[in-house]
Scaffold this motif. Structure first.
Motif, PDB file in Angstrom:
ATOM      1  N   VAL A 276     -19.706 -23.719  -7.238  1.00 52.56           N
ATOM      2  CA  VAL A 276     -18.361 -23.872  -6.677  1.00 52.56           C
ATOM      3  C   VAL A 276     -18.131 -22.861  -5.549  1.00 52.56           C
ATOM      4  O   VAL A 276     -17.508 -23.175  -4.521  1.00 52.56           O
ATOM      5  CB  VAL A 276     -17.308 -23.704  -7.791  1.00 52.56           C
ATOM      6  N   LEU A 277     -18.663 -21.654  -5.716  1.00 57.42           N
ATOM      7  CA  LEU A 277     -18.496 -20.628  -4.687  1.00 57.42           C
ATOM      8  C   LEU A 277     -19.204 -21.018  -3.394  1.00 57.42           C
ATOM      9  O   LEU A 277     -18.750 -20.661  -2.302  1.00 57.42           O
ATOM     10  CB  LEU A 277     -19.036 -19.288  -5.199  1.00 57.42           C
ATOM     11  N   TRP A 278     -20.328 -21.740  -3.505  1.00 62.67           N
ATOM     12  CA  TRP A 278     -20.994 -22.200  -2.273  1.00 62.67           C
ATOM     13  C   TRP A 278     -20.022 -23.016  -1.423  1.00 62.67           C
ATOM     14  O   TRP A 278     -19.945 -22.832  -0.211  1.00 62.67           O
ATOM     15  CB  TRP A 278     -22.206 -23.076  -2.609  1.00 62.67           C
ATOM     16  N   ALA A 300     -28.170 -15.114   1.535  1.00 66.57           N
ATOM     17  CA  ALA A 300     -27.635 -13.759   1.363  1.00 66.57           C
ATOM     18  C   ALA A 300     -28.047 -13.181   0.010  1.00 66.57           C
ATOM     19  O   ALA A 300     -28.408 -12.002  -0.093  1.00 66.57           O
ATOM     20  CB  ALA A 300     -26.113 -13.788   1.489  1.00 66.57           C
ATOM     21  N   LYS A 301     -27.998 -14.015  -1.024  1.00 67.44           N
ATOM     22  CA  LYS A 301     -28.393 -13.554  -2.361  1.00 67.44           C
ATOM     23  C   LYS A 301     -29.847 -13.097  -2.371  1.00 67.44           C
ATOM     24  O   LYS A 301     -30.179 -12.048  -2.933  1.00 67.44           O
ATOM     25  CB  LYS A 301     -28.188 -14.698  -3.362  1.00 67.44           C
ATOM     26  N   ILE A 314     -23.188  -6.403  -6.367  1.00 64.82           N
ATOM     27  CA  ILE A 314     -21.940  -5.876  -5.805  1.00 64.82           C
ATOM     28  C   ILE A 314     -21.739  -6.380  -4.380  1.00 64.82           C
ATOM     29  O   ILE A 314     -20.628  -6.773  -3.986  1.00 64.82           O
ATOM     30  CB  ILE A 314     -21.971  -4.339  -5.844  1.00 64.82           C
ATOM     31  N   MET A 315     -22.833  -6.396  -3.600  1.00 67.58           N
ATOM     32  CA  MET A 315     -22.727  -6.849  -2.209  1.00 67.58           C
ATOM     33  C   MET A 315     -22.383  -8.335  -2.152  1.00 67.58           C
ATOM     34  O   MET A 315     -21.580  -8.773  -1.317  1.00 67.58           O
ATOM     35  CB  MET A 315     -24.036  -6.570  -1.478  1.00 67.58           C
ATOM     36  N   LEU A 316     -22.963  -9.107  -3.043  1.00 72.33           N
ATOM     37  CA  LEU A 316     -22.662 -10.536  -3.079  1.00 72.33           C
ATOM     38  C   LEU A 316     -21.211 -10.766  -3.497  1.00 72.33           C
ATOM     39  O   LEU A 316     -20.509 -11.610  -2.923  1.00 72.33           O
ATOM     40  CB  LEU A 316     -23.616 -11.230  -4.047  1.00 72.33           C
ATOM     41  N   GLY A 317     -20.751  -9.981  -4.487  1.00 74.00           N
ATOM     42  CA  GLY A 317     -19.351 -10.086  -4.904  1.00 74.00           C
ATOM     43  C   GLY A 317     -18.408  -9.701  -3.785  1.00 74.00           C
ATOM     44  O   GLY A 317     -17.360 -10.338  -3.596  1.00 74.00           O
ATOM     45  N   ALA A 318     -18.775  -8.649  -3.020  1.00 70.49           N
ATOM     46  CA  ALA A 318     -17.942  -8.235  -1.889  1.00 70.49           C
ATOM     47  C   ALA A 318     -17.852  -9.346  -0.851  1.00 70.49           C
ATOM     48  O   ALA A 318     -16.785  -9.572  -0.252  1.00 70.49           O
ATOM     49  CB  ALA A 318     -18.514  -6.959  -1.272  1.00 70.49           C
ATOM     50  N   PHE A 320     -17.987 -12.558  -1.425  1.00 77.58           N
ATOM     51  CA  PHE A 320     -17.069 -13.559  -1.946  1.00 77.58           C
ATOM     52  C   PHE A 320     -15.626 -13.134  -1.735  1.00 77.58           C
ATOM     53  O   PHE A 320     -14.762 -13.921  -1.321  1.00 77.58           O
ATOM     54  CB  PHE A 320     -17.328 -13.779  -3.443  1.00 77.58           C
ATOM     55  N   ILE A 321     -15.326 -11.848  -2.015  1.00 75.55           N
ATOM     56  CA  ILE A 321     -13.954 -11.350  -1.880  1.00 75.55           C
ATOM     57  C   ILE A 321     -13.495 -11.405  -0.431  1.00 75.55           C
ATOM     58  O   ILE A 321     -12.372 -11.833  -0.128  1.00 75.55           O
ATOM     59  CB  ILE A 321     -13.860  -9.906  -2.425  1.00 75.55           C
ATOM     60  N   VAL A 322     -14.362 -11.008   0.490  1.00 76.89           N
ATOM     61  CA  VAL A 322     -14.007 -11.029   1.914  1.00 76.89           C
ATOM     62  C   VAL A 322     -13.693 -12.443   2.373  1.00 76.89           C
ATOM     63  O   VAL A 322     -12.704 -12.689   3.072  1.00 76.89           O
ATOM     64  CB  VAL A 322     -15.156 -10.431   2.752  1.00 76.89           C
ATOM     65  N   VAL A 323     -14.517 -13.393   1.961  1.00 72.30           N
ATOM     66  CA  VAL A 323     -14.290 -14.781   2.376  1.00 72.30           C
ATOM     67  C   VAL A 323     -12.988 -15.317   1.788  1.00 72.30           C
ATOM     68  O   VAL A 323     -12.193 -15.963   2.482  1.00 72.30           O
ATOM     69  CB  VAL A 323     -15.478 -15.665   1.945  1.00 72.30           C
ATOM     70  N   VAL A 324     -12.745 -15.027   0.507  1.00 78.50           N
ATOM     71  CA  VAL A 324     -11.523 -15.552  -0.128  1.00 78.50           C
ATOM     72  C   VAL A 324     -10.274 -14.946   0.503  1.00 78.50           C
ATOM     73  O   VAL A 324      -9.274 -15.646   0.738  1.00 78.50           O
ATOM     74  CB  VAL A 324     -11.560 -15.268  -1.638  1.00 78.50           C
ATOM     75  N   LEU A 325     -10.311 -13.631   0.829  1.00 78.76           N
ATOM     76  CA  LEU A 325      -9.133 -12.961   1.367  1.00 78.76           C
ATOM     77  C   LEU A 325      -8.900 -13.280   2.836  1.00 78.76           C
ATOM     78  O   LEU A 325      -7.758 -13.515   3.256  1.00 78.76           O
ATOM     79  CB  LEU A 325      -9.276 -11.441   1.186  1.00 78.76           C
ATOM     80  N   PHE A 326      -9.955 -13.300   3.632  1.00 76.63           N
ATOM     81  CA  PHE A 326      -9.783 -13.417   5.078  1.00 76.63           C
ATOM     82  C   PHE A 326     -10.189 -14.786   5.640  1.00 76.63           C
ATOM     83  O   PHE A 326      -9.850 -15.097   6.777  1.00 76.63           O
ATOM     84  CB  PHE A 326     -10.599 -12.310   5.774  1.00 76.63           C
ATOM     85  N   LEU A 327     -10.936 -15.564   4.873  1.00 71.37           N
ATOM     86  CA  LEU A 327     -11.320 -16.903   5.334  1.00 71.37           C
ATOM     87  C   LEU A 327     -11.015 -17.913   4.219  1.00 71.37           C
ATOM     88  O   LEU A 327     -11.924 -18.511   3.638  1.00 71.37           O
ATOM     89  CB  LEU A 327     -12.813 -16.957   5.698  1.00 71.37           C
TER      90      LEU A 327
END
Length: 359
Positions: A276-278, A300-301, A314-318, A320-327
């Protein structure tokens, strides 16, 4: 007219992108090319999830099951081919004395391929029909799809004599007379996967721009209104859910042919959520976004896990967070938004009244 023009532009962009991927064997090593082939198989799942989630508004967190069922169907044929006239090794270790009846059809490659598509669709039909008919949707449907994952994984792990248990199915040697370890065979499967992705992209693009696609989008935006004007949303939702499950099964076939292994861990809760995240990262409601999201996220993974073994989660989670917040619209959705507003003509600050115009 404008929508048709935008659809043509999208197909041209998709064609250019897939054409560039076709040149990958010229500059990628054999290992990287094998990874790219696997990522392309993932892209087929992402398109299926985009159809059911992005266009129809149904969030499924259980597509790992459909992917695994398709992969297991093909893996059962490969296992029988690798041990002709003998029981698979894990059956002997588990005390099974004869080949189970449900393994018999998998002697045929064609039957294995067809079952890899049909079995996920049948399971999706049973789950989808009873849940959609009872108007179960939203978070409740997502929870049910996760329950399906838990039940299926538990069943596959527990029945070691029939499924290989935790280890799954592996040690395949050939498929239709082709040596699976040969580099030429791997190159053949890469182009086969790319061809399948191309066909799926074209058919999915035609579907979402058709009348059926409009109804699916209308169900997402206002299901009660669709029901009020005379359509039965259950029929459309069950259809697209089964089609999505069939695509996941097809991806499982291509995955196991290239990866050479399938286990319950690859159809569990975590892989289902990653799928789903993809789509979320690539961009919902965009076929190209689903493909791009699957490729970018998995690339990226792999890169993070190789360069920073201790920090890559942690980098992969970051990311995801950046994309959800800013994109929030995903990569392709955001680019499409800026492209549509690019060179947009400036409107006058106010429209003069009739009296002002006469004066």
């Amino acid at each position: 007219m404008l929508a048709a023009r935008q659809s043509k532009i999208k197909l041209v962009i998709y064609g250019i992108g897939l054409g560039l991927i076709a040149l990958a064997p010229l500059f990628l090593s054999d290992f990287r090319l094998s990874l790219l082939g696997k990522f392309l198989a993932y892209a087929i799942i992402a398109i299926g999830i985009d159809l059911i989630w992005g266009y129809t508004g149904i969030l499924s967190l259980g597509h790992g099951v459909y992917f695994g069922l398709g992969a297991y169907c093909m893996a059962m044929h490969l296992k029988l081919t690798s041990t002709p006239n003998q029981l698979p090794d894990f059956m002997s270790w588990s005390g099974v004395s004869s080949l189970p009846w449900f393994w018999v059809p998998f002697h045929s490659a064609l039957a294995a391929f067809l079952l890899a598509l049909v079995v996920p669709m049948v399971v999706a039909f049973i789950l989808g029909y009873f849940t959609f008919r009872n108007r179960i949707k939203g978070a409740f449907f997502s929870i049910l799809s996760q329950a399906l994952v838990i039940i299926t994984v538990t069943l596959f792990v527990g029945q070691q004599g029939y499924t290989g248990g935790t280890n799954g199915l592996t040690n395949f040697s050939s498929f239709l007379g082709l040596n699976l370890q040969s580099q030429s065979t791997k190159l053949l499967f890469f182009y086969l996967t790319l061809a399948v992705v191309t066909i799926v992209v074209i058919l999915s693009s035609l579907l979402v721009t058709s009348r059926l696609g409009n109804i699916l989008t209308a169900i997402r935006d206002g299901e009660n209104r669709v029901r009020f004007i005379g359509y039965n949303p259950v029929t459309y939702k069950v259809f697209i859910y089964c089609a999505s499950a069939g695509l996941a099964g097809l991806a499982g076939v291509l995955f196991v042919l290239q990866e050479g292994i399938i286990s319950p861990a690859q159809m569990g809760i975590v892989p289902s959520i990653e799928m789903v995240l993809w789509v979320a990262i690539g961009g919902r409601s965009t076929i190209g976004g689903a493909v791009l999201g699957a490729l970018v996220t998995n690339a990226a993974k792999t890169t993070f896990s190789e360069a920073y073994p201790a920090w890559w989660p942690i980098m992969l989670g970051a990311m995801f967070i950046v994309v959800v917040l800013f994109l929030p619209k995903g990569i392709v959705g955001t680019l499409s938004h800026y492209f549509k507003n690019w060179k947009k003509p400036d409107l006058p600050a106010s429209i003069p009244t009739t009296q002002e115009a006469r004066s």
